[in-house]
Design a protein around this motif. Sequence first.
Motif, PDB file in Angstrom:
ATOM      1  N   ALA A 160       2.548   0.363  14.797  1.00 29.50           N
ATOM      2  CA  ALA A 160       2.156   0.076  13.419  1.00 29.50           C
ATOM      3  C   ALA A 160       3.246  -0.743  12.724  1.00 29.50           C
ATOM      4  N   LYS A 161       4.504  -0.386  12.963  1.00 35.13           N
ATOM      5  CA  LYS A 161       5.616  -1.154  12.394  1.00 35.13           C
ATOM      6  C   LYS A 161       5.599  -2.588  12.929  1.00 35.13           C
ATOM      7  N   ALA A 162       5.413  -2.717  14.233  1.00 29.89           N
ATOM      8  CA  ALA A 162       5.426  -4.042  14.847  1.00 29.89           C
ATOM      9  C   ALA A 162       4.296  -4.907  14.314  1.00 29.89           C
ATOM     10  N   LYS A 163       3.116  -4.301  14.149  1.00 23.12           N
ATOM     11  CA  LYS A 163       1.961  -5.066  13.680  1.00 23.12           C
ATOM     12  C   LYS A 163       2.173  -5.565  12.259  1.00 23.12           C
ATOM     13  N   TRP A 164       2.522  -4.648  11.332  1.00 23.35           N
ATOM     14  CA  TRP A 164       2.607  -5.076   9.930  1.00 23.35           C
ATOM     15  C   TRP A 164       3.792  -6.001   9.695  1.00 23.35           C
ATOM     16  N   TRP A 165       4.928  -5.704  10.317  1.00 21.69           N
ATOM     17  CA  TRP A 165       6.114  -6.531  10.065  1.00 21.69           C
ATOM     18  C   TRP A 165       5.954  -7.925  10.657  1.00 21.69           C
ATOM     19  N   SER A 166       5.416  -8.002  11.874  1.00 25.46           N
ATOM     20  CA  SER A 166       5.229  -9.318  12.494  1.00 25.46           C
ATOM     21  C   SER A 166       4.243 -10.166  11.693  1.00 25.46           C
ATOM     22  N   ALA A 167       3.210  -9.536  11.122  1.00 25.79           N
ATOM     23  CA  ALA A 167       2.251 -10.280  10.303  1.00 25.79           C
ATOM     24  C   ALA A 167       2.910 -10.799   9.028  1.00 25.79           C
TER      25      ALA A 167
END
Length: 386
Positions: free
Chosen positions: A317-324
């Motif tokens: 979840a961290k990777a998804k939102w931060w990368s976006a």
Amino acid sequence: MRRTIFDDEHDDFRDAVKTFIAREVVPHHERWREDRLVSRDMWLAAGRQGLLGISIPAEHGGAGTEDFRFNAVLTEELARAGLALASSVGIHTDVVAPYLVECTTEEQRGRWLPGFCSGEIVTAIGMTEPGAGSDLASMRTTARRDGDGWVLNGSKTFITNGTAADLVVVAARTGSGPREITLFAIEEGVEGFTRGRKLHKVGQPEADTAELFFEDVHLGGEQVVGELHGGFTTMMRHLPQERLHSACANIAHAAGALEQTLEYAKERQAFGQAIGTFQHSRFLLAELVTEIEVTQTFIDRCVAEYVTGTLPDVETAKAKWWSAQVQNRVIDACVQLHGGYGYMDEYPVARAWADARVTKIWAGSNEIMKEVIGRSLGLGQARRVS
């Protein structure tokens, strides 16, 4: 910064993917954007190249590997060529594949997986509904018992590969409880299954997106994927891989746009000098490069731990939102550095900007990702005050 998660096999695979893209994607990409559909020829070519069955057992035509680093390599290179390509192929290889491998019977695997690997069967997943969005527990599509089978009614929207798909894994409510959801595999041509208009999106036109409608679709028990009423749990179990796929695509897409912008900044002249020589441009590009490399390092760590089975779901979840967030911020800055040309559709950076906006919405909106992260910190939901 040198990346350390890949070995020689992954590097060789990356070279093969790059060759495939140069041969089978680049010459046709513009036509796909105009048609708003990736051609079946691409799917068949990808099947011949062995790109679609990375995680599919060898006895069904796949490579039989559980090493997600190969998926990451494929996703990164497709995203650099065009985010829509990573979207369309990723739905097939990273989102639907686990359902068809882990939740099906041997008969179902024999029926669907060989075509899945060859590109003769293109797949999609039907979760999102017009009034539900990220709230899977609120879906209204239903499947009711009819003797030994089921009758499916409802609709789905924003379905990537919705126009082209030969097989759609559809989530439907099969009980009165909020999580009594079952998954069904709906094949092309079944009576009562229709597709609505091909949706016009702000970006990613070549990733065909459609509405799906189900009116009294009669299904046999052999169309059930996984356990009865077990769909919600199954979807929750597989969402982390979808989010990790998104993160890999997001950062590769942004890195590609930034590389193009760096070259543009070296060549574009203003006031008698290259725009990259101005202090503001140098400082901004320094910030963007750092953001990309720091984010890439975190995602690489996530991929490495995912391969070993040690990655907590909340990290995806961290990777998804931060990368976006980083992706959209970086590409917006790249458009600004291009000036007026950055707003022209003929420039790749303009297309990248439009393509990227949806990444803060799909695979669970960034707000939902923050909710997932917040709950992991021991912060429960706020109580409603009447």
